[in-house]
Design a protein around this motif. Structure first.
Motif, PDB file in Angstrom:
ATOM      1  N   SER A  19       0.811  -1.222   0.000  1.00  0.00           N
ATOM      2  CA  SER A  19       0.000   0.000   0.000  1.00  0.00           C
ATOM      3  C   SER A  19       0.846   1.275   0.000  1.00  0.00           C
ATOM      4  CB  SER A  19      -0.968   0.003   1.177  1.00  0.00           C
ATOM      5  OG  SER A  19      -0.256   0.032   2.405  1.00  0.00           O
ATOM      6  N   ASP A  20       2.004   1.242   0.612  1.00  0.00           N
ATOM      7  CA  ASP A  20       2.853   2.423   0.695  1.00  0.00           C
ATOM      8  C   ASP A  20       3.392   2.849  -0.668  1.00  0.00           C
ATOM      9  OD1 ASP A  20       4.012   4.405   2.310  1.00  0.00           O
ATOM     10  OD2 ASP A  20       5.915   3.316   2.373  1.00  0.00           O
ATOM     11  N   ILE A  21       3.509   1.922  -1.597  1.00  0.00           N
ATOM     12  CA  ILE A  21       4.085   2.233  -2.913  1.00  0.00           C
ATOM     13  C   ILE A  21       3.115   1.971  -4.056  1.00  0.00           C
ATOM     14  CG2 ILE A  21       6.449   1.815  -2.155  1.00  0.00           C
ATOM     15  CD1 ILE A  21       6.249  -0.907  -3.699  1.00  0.00           C
ATOM     16  N   LEU A  22       1.935   1.523  -3.746  1.00  0.00           N
ATOM     17  CA  LEU A  22       0.981   1.042  -4.753  1.00  0.00           C
ATOM     18  C   LEU A  22       0.775   2.018  -5.909  1.00  0.00           C
ATOM     19  CD1 LEU A  22      -0.484  -1.625  -4.921  1.00  0.00           C
ATOM     20  CD2 LEU A  22      -2.470  -0.543  -3.918  1.00  0.00           C
ATOM     21  N   LEU A  23       0.646   3.297  -5.612  1.00  0.00           N
ATOM     22  CA  LEU A  23       0.364   4.284  -6.653  1.00  0.00           C
ATOM     23  C   LEU A  23       1.620   4.805  -7.350  1.00  0.00           C
ATOM     24  CD1 LEU A  23      -2.406   6.340  -4.846  1.00  0.00           C
ATOM     25  CD2 LEU A  23      -2.686   4.521  -6.535  1.00  0.00           C
ATOM     26  N   HIS A  24       2.791   4.391  -6.907  1.00  0.00           N
ATOM     27  CA  HIS A  24       4.030   4.940  -7.431  1.00  0.00           C
ATOM     28  C   HIS A  24       4.798   3.970  -8.321  1.00  0.00           C
ATOM     29  CE1 HIS A  24       3.444   8.310  -4.757  1.00  0.00           C
ATOM     30  NE2 HIS A  24       3.197   7.444  -3.797  1.00  0.00           N
TER      31      HIS A  24
END
Length: 84
Positions: A19-24
């Motif tokens: 979740s911490d990197i999901l959009l990146h």
């Protein structure tokens, strides 16, 4: 034949763990380059529902394989940051 599964309560879902990197991250690129599959295949795995609306999850082998591009990407980001 023994089947090894990871319980959601023990480890959380892969999507939750990322979740911490999901959009990146470009998950489609990772899917094509490291798994040889379409981007939708990886998105289905992350969402836990396959193209036929049936529950799905990463196998232990797929989880291990997913670690490779994440480590590679982190190394490349670190090298780029060091050059700045």
């Amino acid at each position: 034949m023994a089947v090894m599964t990871l319980k959601e309560t023990q480890h959380g879902t892969v999507k939750a763990q990322l979740s911490d990197i999901l959009l990146h991250v470009s998950w489609g690129d990772i899917s094509r380059e490291y798994f040889g599959k379409s981007g939708s295949w990886l998105y289905h795995k992350l969402n836990g529902i396959d193209g036929n609306k049936k529950p799905t999850d990463f196998t232990l082998e797929e989880r291990v394989k997913l670690k490779e591009p994440l480590v590679d990407l982190s190394d490349r980001i670190r090298r780029a940051a060091d050059r700045v």
